[in-house]
Design an enzyme around this catalytic site. Structure first.
Site, PDB file in Angstrom:
ATOM      1  N   LEU A   1      15.282  -5.916  -5.129  1.00  0.00           N
ATOM      2  CA  LEU A   1      16.436  -4.826  -4.729  1.00  0.00           C
ATOM      3  C   LEU A   1      17.482  -5.807  -4.396  1.00  0.00           C
ATOM      4  O   LEU A   1      17.439  -6.552  -3.401  1.00  0.00           O
ATOM      5  CB  LEU A   1      16.227  -3.930  -3.819  1.00  0.00           C
ATOM      6  CG  LEU A   1      17.488  -2.993  -3.515  1.00  0.00           C
ATOM      7  CD1 LEU A   1      17.582  -2.039  -4.467  1.00  0.00           C
ATOM      8  CD2 LEU A   1      16.963  -2.367  -2.097  1.00  0.00           C
TER       9      LEU A   1
ATOM     10  N   GLU B   1       9.039  -4.895  -6.876  1.00  0.00           N
ATOM     11  CA  GLU B   1       8.291  -5.578  -5.849  1.00  0.00           C
ATOM     12  C   GLU B   1       8.708  -7.065  -6.165  1.00  0.00           C
ATOM     13  O   GLU B   1       8.397  -7.472  -7.132  1.00  0.00           O
ATOM     14  CB  GLU B   1       6.705  -5.536  -6.010  1.00  0.00           C
ATOM     15  CG  GLU B   1       6.061  -6.593  -5.219  1.00  0.00           C
ATOM     16  CD  GLU B   1       6.322  -6.514  -3.927  1.00  0.00           C
ATOM     17  OE1 GLU B   1       6.701  -7.726  -3.265  1.00  0.00           O
ATOM     18  OE2 GLU B   1       6.468  -5.584  -2.868  1.00  0.00           O
TER      19      GLU B   1
ATOM     20  N   TYR C   1     -13.436  -9.898  17.592  1.00  0.00           N
ATOM     21  CA  TYR C   1     -12.264 -10.080  18.441  1.00  0.00           C
ATOM     22  C   TYR C   1     -12.576 -11.265  19.241  1.00  0.00           C
ATOM     23  O   TYR C   1     -13.535 -10.991  20.161  1.00  0.00           O
ATOM     24  CB  TYR C   1     -11.470  -8.928  19.153  1.00  0.00           C
ATOM     25  CG  TYR C   1     -10.926  -7.985  18.285  1.00  0.00           C
ATOM     26  CD1 TYR C   1      -9.594  -8.058  17.853  1.00  0.00           C
ATOM     27  CD2 TYR C   1     -11.778  -6.845  17.616  1.00  0.00           C
ATOM     28  CE1 TYR C   1      -9.187  -7.107  17.030  1.00  0.00           C
ATOM     29  CE2 TYR C   1     -11.198  -5.880  17.074  1.00  0.00           C
ATOM     30  CZ  TYR C   1     -10.034  -5.781  16.633  1.00  0.00           C
ATOM     31  OH  TYR C   1      -9.470  -4.805  15.770  1.00  0.00           O
TER      32      TYR C   1
ATOM     33  N   LEU D   1       0.689  -1.242   0.085  1.00  0.00           N
ATOM     34  CA  LEU D   1       0.119   0.107   0.240  1.00  0.00           C
ATOM     35  C   LEU D   1       0.936   1.112  -0.093  1.00  0.00           C
ATOM     36  O   LEU D   1       0.515   2.271  -0.754  1.00  0.00           O
ATOM     37  CB  LEU D   1      -1.013   0.107   1.269  1.00  0.00           C
ATOM     38  CG  LEU D   1      -2.002  -1.027   1.264  1.00  0.00           C
ATOM     39  CD1 LEU D   1      -2.642  -1.019   2.439  1.00  0.00           C
ATOM     40  CD2 LEU D   1      -2.920  -0.720   0.001  1.00  0.00           C
TER      41      LEU D   1
END
Length: 373
Positions: free
Chosen positions: A131, A30, A204, A10
């Site tokens: 990278l 990426e 939760y 994002l």
């Protein structure tokens, strides 16, 4: 010369999209072959929708959200009850603060929207490319990247580290995280099932019959598909029985789906600095916090919104490099506040054993201050 963005989540996609919007054609690398397949980082706050409108994608995000606009958050023993706390029955009305609506899209659908728009604006997105190394010098950054066909050297004016919570770039720069550290390790699964009218929710769970006594059950962007996370305790796991316990439907027959990278670590920490000369940290590379509160994905998008216009002006010669000095003082103190607030919610919603910790931060009131100041 250009800006190299490392990481296609994002924060990286947001940075690339806004750079291209402001007239700089970035290169984004990426290592994964596609955008995320994980239905996490769900929900967009109104101020984020305002930023997405600037890029012309707010309509697509709204269209990808559930049509009835409902999303319920509870703290419960199971999805079907008993409910311990009704946290959110509907999104708060911030109409007096923003004309923008809320949206309810997960990272799984948001990333392709950002990627498509970035490409439309001229960004060079290279998935399946990693990278290998980088070196800063007086005039920029020299980076070696690699894909299936071989290695290539890129010369960039600046580099943005959007390479996630492990962030090899952050480690290479010797930047440490400051905070509470590891809070727990979890694991999870995706499954399909008929949950008897339960559609858009985040639950939760506090239940001693679950591994570790707690968990999180959430709907996804795909109707009838759900994600369940529990503590990663030792021993084999009967996922069907765990799902029945979590849903409170003892005769449920869920279809278990594969979930790549099914283990996760919850951490609390903020990078000591968000800039090292010509390298800037954004997203999870800059901060790690529990997912309670939904600020992770929203702040990642806003990192790109905040940084890109500055990089664009400096790269195009429309502003001096001193403008970039504002990235750290603008984003890091805010990140510390958010990380602490999400840790507070983490204790309230899933770790009541930490409720008496004297170092817990006070809640920010009103909560709208976290969105609009």
């Amino acid at each position: 010369m250009t800006v190299l963005v490392v990481g296609g989540g994002l924060s990286g996609l947001s940075t690339a999209m806004y750079l291209a919007l402001h007239g700089v054609r970035p290169v984004l690398v990426e290592k994964h072959p596609t955008t995320s397949v994980h239905p996490k980082a769900r929900g967009q706050f109104p101020h984020v929708m305002e930023a997405l409108k600037v890029a012309g994608v707010d309509g697509k995000v709204t269209a990808a959200s559930p049509k009835d606009g409902t999303f319920r958050i509870t703290r419960a023993v199971s999805l079907t009850g008993p409910v311990l706390t009704e946290i959110l029955a509907k999104s708060p009305d911030f109409g007096h603060l923003s004309p923008a609506p809320w949206a309810d899209v997960s990272q799984e659908r948001m990333e392709p929207i950002l990627a498509d728009r970035a490409r439309e604006l001229g960004a060079d997105l290279r998935f399946g490319t990693e990278l290998v190394s980088f070196e800063q010098h007086g005039n920029g950054v020299t980076a070696a990247i690699r894909n299936a066909t071989g290695e290539e050297t890129i010369e960039a004016d600046y580099m943005v580290a959007a390479d996630g919570h492990r962030s090899p770039i952050r480690h290479a720069l010797g930047i440490e995280l400051e905070g509470r550290g590891v809070l727990g390790e979890g694991t999870g699964t995706l499954f399909e099932a008929d949950l008897q009218g339960q559609h858009h929710f985040l639950c939760y769970l506090l239940n001693p019959e679950l591994p570790g006594g707690a968990g999180v059950l959430v709907s996804t962007d795909v109707p009838g598909r759900y994600a369940l996370g529990v503590s990663n305790v030792d021993g084999p796991k009967d996922w069907k029985q765990i799902i029945r316990t979590a849903t409170g439907i003892p005769d449920l027959e869920p279809k278990i789906l594969d979930l790549p990278h099914g283990r996760s670590v919850t951490r609390h920490g903020v990078a000591q600095r968000f800039r090292d000369n010509r390298v800037f940290l954004v997203g999870d590379a800059a901060r790690m916090m529990p997912p309670t509160g939904a600020f992770g994905g929203n702040t990642a998008i806003m990192d790109g919104f905040s940084l890109a216009w500055k990089l664009a002006m400096v790269t195009k010669g429309e502003a001096g490099p001193g403008l970039l000095d504002s990235h750290d003082p603008e984003r890091r103190p805010y990140s510390k506040i958010l990380a602490d607030q999400q840790f507070l919610l983490f204790t309230q919603r899933g770790r009541p054993d930490l409720a008496d910790d004297p170092t817990l931060p006070a809640p920010v009131e009103p909560v709208s201050a976290l969105f609009f100041g």
